[in-house]
Design a protein around this motif. Structure first.
Motif, PDB file in Angstrom:
ATOM      1  N   LYS A 179      28.646  17.006 -95.705  1.00  0.00           N
ATOM      2  CA  LYS A 179      29.859  16.857 -95.396  1.00  0.00           C
ATOM      3  C   LYS A 179      30.943  17.978 -95.312  1.00  0.00           C
ATOM      4  N   VAL A 180      30.702  19.100 -96.042  1.00  0.00           N
ATOM      5  CA  VAL A 180      31.398  20.276 -95.528  1.00  0.00           C
ATOM      6  C   VAL A 180      31.165  20.683 -94.349  1.00  0.00           C
TER       7      VAL A 180
ATOM      8  N   VAL B 220      30.508  18.760 -91.445  1.00  0.00           N
ATOM      9  CA  VAL B 220      31.260  17.983 -90.688  1.00  0.00           C
ATOM     10  C   VAL B 220      33.005  18.399 -90.851  1.00  0.00           C
ATOM     11  N   SER B 221      33.135  18.456 -92.034  1.00  0.00           N
ATOM     12  CA  SER B 221      34.712  18.817 -92.153  1.00  0.00           C
ATOM     13  C   SER B 221      34.994  20.172 -91.611  1.00  0.00           C
ATOM     14  N   ALA B 222      33.928  21.070 -91.595  1.00  0.00           N
ATOM     15  CA  ALA B 222      34.349  22.581 -91.114  1.00  0.00           C
ATOM     16  C   ALA B 222      34.448  22.392 -89.402  1.00  0.00           C
ATOM     17  N   LEU B 223      33.653  21.413 -88.958  1.00  0.00           N
ATOM     18  CA  LEU B 223      33.485  21.196 -87.407  1.00  0.00           C
ATOM     19  C   LEU B 223      34.820  20.936 -86.929  1.00  0.00           C
TER      20      LEU B 223
ATOM     21  N   SER C 235      42.260  17.661 -98.146  1.00  0.00           N
ATOM     22  CA  SER C 235      42.963  17.862 -99.215  1.00  0.00           C
ATOM     23  C   SER C 235      42.894  19.384 -99.285  1.00  0.00           C
ATOM     24  N   SER C 236      43.639  19.850-100.208  1.00  0.00           N
ATOM     25  CA  SER C 236      43.824  21.245-100.502  1.00  0.00           C
ATOM     26  C   SER C 236      42.505  21.725-101.061  1.00  0.00           C
TER      27      SER C 236
ATOM     28  N   ASP D 269      37.156  24.589 -99.691  1.00  0.00           N
ATOM     29  CA  ASP D 269      36.055  24.920 -99.379  1.00  0.00           C
ATOM     30  C   ASP D 269      35.201  24.944 -98.312  1.00  0.00           C
ATOM     31  N   VAL D 270      36.054  24.159 -97.218  1.00  0.00           N
ATOM     32  CA  VAL D 270      35.577  24.099 -95.706  1.00  0.00           C
ATOM     33  C   VAL D 270      35.983  25.567 -95.248  1.00  0.00           C
TER      34      VAL D 270
END
Length: 129
Positions: free
Chosen positions: A2-3, A5-8, A32-33, A38-39
């Motif tokens: 998930k991280v 995908v969120s980073a992309l 979210s913050s 994390d990303v």
């Protein structure tokens, strides 16, 4: 996963801007913050993002920008710990050697609640009647 995908998603968003802080990422509604923090750390570890303001001029919130370096593909299965290199370096066999078996005997004691005479231990009654 998930991280990644969120980073992309974050890197596409950062590519449209010069730089952004975690609070700006959160204010945009992108994530979210906690997730943004994390990303950003994940992207920085992989060289896809960098911190813009460093040193003495880094007062206030940190700003980040995309470096243009692509993220590595995520692993599909977690890599298991392998000690094969250590075992071979130390001269330890990876497969146990075949040793000759010593002649063995197996003794099994049956306990069915009776003593040797066939009597019940508790009531001294013969069960063979």
């Amino acid at each position: 996963m998930k991280v990644h995908v969120s980073a992309l998603t974050l890197l596409r968003w950062l590519a449209q801007r010069e730089s952004a802080s975690v609070s700006e990422i959160t204010a945009s509604g992108l994530m979210s913050s906690r997730e943004a923090s994390d990303v950003v750390r994940y992207a920085m570890r992989n060289g896809a993002a960098e911190r813009v303001n460093t040193g003495a001029s880094a007062r206030g919130s940190a700003r980040y920008r995309s470096t243009g370096v692509p993220l590595p593909e995520p692993r599909m299965a977690p890599a298991g710990a392998s000690f094969d290199g250590l075992l071979s370096a130390w001269g330890i066999a990876q497969q146990p050697p075949e040793l000759p078996a010593v002649r063995t005997r197996v003794y099994q004691i049956e306990d069915n609640g009776q003593d040797r005479r066939g009597e019940n231990r508790l009531g001294k009654l013969k069960l063979n009647d």
